[in-house]
Design a protein around this motif. Structure first.
Motif, PDB file in Angstrom:
ATOM      1  N   ASP A 195       0.838  -1.218   0.000  1.00 19.73           N
ATOM      2  CA  ASP A 195       0.000   0.000   0.000  1.00 19.73           C
ATOM      3  C   ASP A 195       0.866   1.258   0.000  1.00 19.73           C
ATOM      4  OD1 ASP A 195      -2.249  -1.462  -0.048  1.00 19.73           O
ATOM      5  OD2 ASP A 195      -2.841  -1.106   2.057  1.00 19.73           O
ATOM      6  N   ILE A 196       1.949   1.177   0.775  1.00 18.79           N
ATOM      7  CA  ILE A 196       2.859   2.331   0.850  1.00 18.79           C
ATOM      8  C   ILE A 196       3.446   2.611  -0.528  1.00 18.79           C
ATOM      9  CG2 ILE A 196       5.082   3.129   1.757  1.00 18.79           C
ATOM     10  CD1 ILE A 196       4.438   1.668   4.360  1.00 18.79           C
ATOM     11  N   ILE A 197       3.887   1.535  -1.183  1.00 17.36           N
ATOM     12  CA  ILE A 197       4.517   1.709  -2.494  1.00 17.36           C
ATOM     13  C   ILE A 197       3.497   2.221  -3.527  1.00 17.36           C
ATOM     14  CG2 ILE A 197       5.770   0.526  -4.355  1.00 17.36           C
ATOM     15  CD1 ILE A 197       7.346   0.870  -1.718  1.00 17.36           C
ATOM     16  N   ILE A 243       3.007   5.886  -3.147  1.00 16.03           N
ATOM     17  CA  ILE A 243       4.127   6.636  -3.728  1.00 16.03           C
ATOM     18  C   ILE A 243       4.007   6.676  -5.249  1.00 16.03           C
ATOM     19  CG2 ILE A 243       6.640   6.590  -4.099  1.00 16.03           C
ATOM     20  CD1 ILE A 243       6.854   5.431  -1.239  1.00 16.03           C
ATOM     21  N   GLN A 244       3.631   5.535  -5.804  1.00 14.01           N
ATOM     22  CA  GLN A 244       3.476   5.432  -7.254  1.00 14.01           C
ATOM     23  C   GLN A 244       2.425   6.430  -7.757  1.00 14.01           C
ATOM     24  OE1 GLN A 244       2.859   1.349  -8.168  1.00 14.01           O
ATOM     25  NE2 GLN A 244       3.770   1.512 -10.226  1.00 14.01           N
ATOM     26  N   SER A 245       1.349   6.536  -7.019  1.00 16.74           N
ATOM     27  CA  SER A 245       0.260   7.420  -7.453  1.00 16.74           C
ATOM     28  C   SER A 245       0.688   8.892  -7.427  1.00 16.74           C
ATOM     29  CB  SER A 245      -0.973   7.213  -6.575  1.00 16.74           C
ATOM     30  OG  SER A 245      -0.742   7.777  -5.296  1.00 16.74           O
ATOM     31  N   ILE A 246       1.645   9.198  -6.602  1.00 20.06           N
ATOM     32  CA  ILE A 246       2.107  10.589  -6.530  1.00 20.06           C
ATOM     33  C   ILE A 246       3.186  10.876  -7.577  1.00 20.06           C
ATOM     34  CG2 ILE A 246       3.410  12.235  -5.107  1.00 20.06           C
ATOM     35  CD1 ILE A 246       1.897  11.180  -2.708  1.00 20.06           C
ATOM     36  N   ILE A 247       4.085   9.899  -7.753  1.00 17.91           N
ATOM     37  CA  ILE A 247       5.253  10.145  -8.602  1.00 17.91           C
ATOM     38  C   ILE A 247       4.942   9.971 -10.091  1.00 17.91           C
ATOM     39  CG2 ILE A 247       7.611   9.351  -9.132  1.00 17.91           C
ATOM     40  CD1 ILE A 247       7.351  10.953  -6.526  1.00 17.91           C
ATOM     41  N   PHE A 281       8.544   6.249 -15.253  1.00 15.36           N
ATOM     42  CA  PHE A 281       8.729   5.876 -13.854  1.00 15.36           C
ATOM     43  C   PHE A 281       8.367   4.413 -13.675  1.00 15.36           C
ATOM     44  CE2 PHE A 281       6.844   5.648  -9.446  1.00 15.36           C
ATOM     45  CZ  PHE A 281       8.070   5.562  -8.821  1.00 15.36           C
ATOM     46  N   THR A 282       9.326   3.626 -13.219  1.00 16.04           N
ATOM     47  CA  THR A 282       9.026   2.210 -13.014  1.00 16.04           C
ATOM     48  C   THR A 282       9.263   1.820 -11.570  1.00 16.04           C
ATOM     49  OG1 THR A 282      11.272   1.680 -13.675  1.00 16.04           O
ATOM     50  CG2 THR A 282       9.572   1.441 -15.360  1.00 16.04           C
ATOM     51  N   VAL A 283       8.516   0.832 -11.126  1.00 18.06           N
ATOM     52  CA  VAL A 283       8.681   0.325  -9.771  1.00 18.06           C
ATOM     53  C   VAL A 283       8.996  -1.161  -9.844  1.00 18.06           C
ATOM     54  CG1 VAL A 283       7.529  -0.109  -7.572  1.00 18.06           C
ATOM     55  CG2 VAL A 283       7.079   2.011  -8.802  1.00 18.06           C
ATOM     56  N   GLU A 284      10.053  -1.552  -9.145  1.00 20.60           N
ATOM     57  CA  GLU A 284      10.410  -2.963  -9.095  1.00 20.60           C
ATOM     58  C   GLU A 284      10.095  -3.450  -7.697  1.00 20.60           C
ATOM     59  OE1 GLU A 284      14.170  -3.689 -11.414  1.00 20.60           O
ATOM     60  OE2 GLU A 284      14.547  -4.860  -9.591  1.00 20.60           O
ATOM     61  N   PHE A 285       9.168  -4.340  -7.586  1.00 13.27           N
ATOM     62  CA  PHE A 285       8.641  -4.713  -6.275  1.00 13.27           C
ATOM     63  C   PHE A 285       8.379  -6.208  -6.274  1.00 13.27           C
ATOM     64  CE2 PHE A 285       5.100  -5.088  -3.229  1.00 13.27           C
ATOM     65  CZ  PHE A 285       5.597  -4.378  -2.158  1.00 13.27           C
ATOM     66  N   GLU A 286       9.259  -6.976  -5.689  1.00 11.38           N
ATOM     67  CA  GLU A 286       9.094  -8.438  -5.741  1.00 11.38           C
ATOM     68  C   GLU A 286       8.212  -8.888  -4.590  1.00 11.38           C
ATOM     69  OE1 GLU A 286      13.023 -10.114  -5.616  1.00 11.38           O
ATOM     70  OE2 GLU A 286      13.734  -8.674  -7.103  1.00 11.38           O
TER      71      GLU A 286
END
Ligand SMILES: Nc1nc2c(ncn2[C@@H]2O[C@H](COP(=O)(O)OP(=O)(O)OP(=O)(O)O)[C@@H](O)[C@H]2O)c(=O)[nH]1
Ligand SMILES: [Mg+2]
Lengths: 362, 164
Positions: free
Chosen positions: A212-214, A217-221, A232-237
Motif C-alpha cells: 500500500d505504501i509503495i 508513492i506510485q500514485s504521486i510520482i 517511472f518504473t517500480v520494481e517490487f518483488e
C-alpha cells in the motif's frame, strides 16, 4: 686525578660570585656566565633583585631552584644558593642543571599539553553544538512565524479563486497558488529539519501494509514524471517481501518521495526507478533495500558526506529550484530509523541512492 | 637602586600566566603552549603619574595548589596576580582558599584575581558564572586579544606605589 676530573666535569657546572651588601660584584670565577664588566648583581639578571632583602640579614642561607638565566647569549637553568655565613661578604653559588631541567620540561610538556588539548577539543565541540542548536531554534522560530501569514494568504487565494474571474486573472491566481504552495513546502522542510536536528521528532510507528505504501508513492510520482516526459518504473518483488512492516508510514513515504522528487528534478530524459528488495529475511525482522535510480545529470562530489548537510546545494544549475534541505531531511530521518544511506553517481549518467532500513515484520 | 617591586603570577598550569607576561612585556601572543618549569623572571620599568616603578615579574610554573609552590619563589613578593581559566572549573574551584593563603601568609602584599582567555566566552556569561559562584574576579583579560592585560599590571603597580 680526581682534581682533573673535577676540573673537567664539575667546575664548569658551578659558578661562585662574591658580592657586597650593596649588590656590587666583587669577584666571580665566571665558570658559567661571564660577568666581567657587570657592576651590580641586579644588572646581571632581574632574578637577583630577590636577594636584595637577604643582604641585610645575618647568617642567612637560601636556595632558589630552577631559575632560567640568559646572559650574553648563554642560556642556563640554574639553582642559586645564597649564603653570608662563609665570609664577610655574601656569596652566591650557581649550579648549572640545564640538562636535568630540560628533561623535566619535556615530561611536564607532554603531560600538560595532553590535558589542555583534550580540554580544547571538548570546548570546540560544545561551541559547535551550541551554534547548531541556535541555528535550529532560529529556523524553527522563523518557520513558525512564516506559517501563519502564509496560511492566511493561501486562504485568500482560495477565496479569490471562487469569485468570478477573467481568464487572465484566473491564470494569475493559479500561479499565485502554485508559488504559495512551493513556499509552504519549503517552510515545512525547514521546520522538519530544525526539529529533526534538535531531536524533537519521534517516529509514529504502526503495522503498515508495504505494498500500500509503495502504491501510494506510485500514485504521486507517476503523474509528476509523466509531466516531465520521464518513465517511472517500480520494481517490487511481492513474494520476496513482507506483507506488513512496523514503521512510521508518513516518514518512510517522505524519504522515498523526497528522493524521487529529486531524481525527477535532475533528470531531463530517460527514467526514474524505484526498487524494493529484501536483503536479510529473518522470522520477525527484515532488512529492506530501497533504491532510487535515475538517468539524470549526476553530481560532482568533492566531499562525500557534504550532500547531507543542510544548505549544501549540489547542482549549481540556476534553472533548477530547490533549497538543498531535502537530502538532509532524508538523511536525518534515516538515522532516526536506524538505517543507512549510500549513493553512487556519475556526471551526466545518473545517480542511485540506496537506503537500507531494518523493520519488524509479520 | 630605584623603586623595584616583585610581582608573582600564580595559578594552575595552562591558564595563561606566561602568555599574560609575554603580552604585557613584548606585546606578542602565540597559540603554542610551552610549559614553564621553575621560574622565568623579567623586568619592566613603567611610569605611573610621573612616578617610576620597576616591576620584577616572576612567571612561575603552574601548580594546582599554592602550597605546593616553592616557598623561595614567594620571598619578598609585593604583589600577586592569581590567574584562572574560566573554561576550566578546576582552575578556580579552590580560589577562595588559595587567596586566603596569600592574605594570611603575605599580609602586606597586594593581589588581583584575573580570569584570562576571556576571548573564549561571552562577557555576559563569564560574569554571570563567577557571580553565581560568588568568586570575585578583578579582571576579565585575554592574553590572546590583549584585552585588559596592561590594566592588570598597572592597577597592581599603582596599588604598590600607594602602599609606600
Ligand atoms: N584563547 C586563548 N588562549 C590563551 C590565552 N592565554 C593563553 N592561551 C593559551 O593557553 C595555553 C597556555 O598558556 P601559557 O601562557 O603557557 O600558560 P601558563 O599558565 O604559563 O602555563 P604553565 O607555564 O604550564 O603554568 C597556550 O596554548 C596559550 O596559547 C588567551 O587569552 N586566550
Ligand atoms: Mg607558563
Amino acid at each position: 686525578m680526581f682534581e682533573k676530573i673535577r676540573e673537567k666535569y664539575l667546575l664548569n657546572k658551578t659558578q661562585i660570585i662574591e658580592i657586597d651588601t650593596l649588590g656590587n660584584i666583587l669577584n666571580s670565577d665566571n665558570r658559567i656566565f661571564n660577568l666581567s664588566g657587570v657592576g651590580q648583581i641586579y644588572d646581571f639578571h632581574p632574578f637577583f633583585y630577590s636577594i636584595e632583602s637577604l643582604l641585610s640579614l645575618k647568617n642567612c642561607e637560601q636556595i632558589f631552584y630552577c631559575i632560567h638565566i640568559e646572559h650574553l647569549n648563554v642560556q642556563k637553568s640554574v639553582d642559586v644558593f645564597f649564603t653570608n655565613t662563609e665570609s664577610e661578604n655574601p656569596i652566591l653559588i650557581l649550579y648549572d642543571f640545564t640538562e636535568h631541567y630540560t628533561n623535566f620540561q619535556h615530561i611536564a610538556q607532554e603531560k600538560n599539553e595532553t590535558v589542555l588539548n583534550f580540554h580544547l577539543e571538548e570546548l570546540k565541540t560544545k561551541l559547535l553544538q551550541a551554534e547548531k542548536e541556535f541555528k535550529n531554534k532560529f529556523m524553527a522560530n522563523v518557520g513558525h512565524d512564516l506559517k501563519t501569514p502564509l496560511g492566511a494568504s493561501l486562504w485568500f487565494i482560495n477565496m479569490l479563486e471562487k469569485t468570478e474571474l477573467t481568464n487572465s486573472q484566473r491564470e494569475a491566481v493559479l500561479l499565485l497558488k502554485e508559488t504559495n504552495t512551493l513556499i509552504k513546502g519549503l517552510i515545512d522542510d525547514i521546520l522538519d529539519l530544525s526539529k529533526l536536528e534538535l531531536g524533537k521528532i519521534s517516529l509514529d510507528e504502526n503495522w503498515e501494509n508495504l505494498s500500500d505504501i509503495i502504491k501510494h508513492i506510485q500514485s504521486i510520482i507517476t503523474p509528476k514524471s509523466n509531466q516531465n516526459g520521464l518513465q517511472f518504473t517500480v520494481e517490487f518483488e511481492q513474494n520476496q517481501l513482507p506483507q506488513f512492516i512496523y514503521t512510521d508510514k508518513v516518514r518512510l513515504q517522505q524519504i522515498l518521495i523526497n528522493l524521487l522528487d529529486n531524481s525527477i528534478k535532475f533528470t531531463r530524459k530517460g527514467y526514474v526507478k524505484l526498487s524494493v528488495k529484501n536483503i536479510e529475511k529473518q522470522k520477525d525482522t527484515a532488512q529492506l533495500l530501497f533504491e532510487v535510480e535515475d538517468t539524470g545529470i549526476g553530481m560532482k562530489i568533492t566531499n562525500k558526506n557534504d550532500i547531507y548537510n543542510s544548505f549544501t546545494k549540489l547542482h549549481n544549475q540556476k534553472n533548477i529550484e530547490g533549497s538543498g534541505l531535502g537530502l538532509s531531511i532524508v538523511s536525518n530521518l534515516i538515522t532516526l530509523m536506524q538505517g543507512d544511506i549510500h549513493y553512487v553517481t556519475q556526471l551526466n549518467q545518473g545517480t542511485t541512492f540506496s537506503i537500507l532500513l531494518p523493520f519488524k515484520t509479520k | 637602586m630605584n623603586n623595584s617591586k616583585k610581582i608573582v603570577l600564580i595559578g594552575h598550569f595552562g591558564v595563561g600566566k606566561s602568555s599574560l607576561v609575554r603580552r604585557y612585556v613584548q606585546n606578542t601572543f602565540t597559540d603554542n603552549y610551552m610549559v614553564t618549569i621553575g621560574v622565568h623572571i623579567v623586568k619592566k620599568e613603567i611610569q605611573l603619574n610621573q612616578k617610576s616603578i620597576t616591576l620584577i615579574i616572576w612567571d612561575i610554573e603552574g601548580k594546582d595548589d599554592i602550597k605546593k609552590v616553592r616557598a623561595s619563589y614567594l620571598i619578598g613578593t609585593s604583589g600577586f596576580i592569581y590567574v584562572v581559566d574560566p573554561t576550566r572549573p578546576q582552575t578556580y574551584e579552590h580560589i577562595t582558599s588559595e587567596i586566603n593563603f596569600i592574605t594570611t601568609q603575605y599580609p602586606k602584599a597586594k593581589y588581583l584575581t584575573v580570569a584570562n582567555k576571556s576571548d573564549l566566552i561571552e562577557p555576559e556569561e563569564i560574569k554571570r558564572l563567577f557571580d553565581s559562584l560568588q568568586i570575585k574576579i578583578d579582571y576579565f583579560a585575554s592574553a590572546k586579544s590583549g584585552d585588559e592585560v596592561s590594566s592588570v599590571f598597572e592597577n597592581l603597580a599603582q596599588q604598590l606605589l600607594d602602599n609606600v
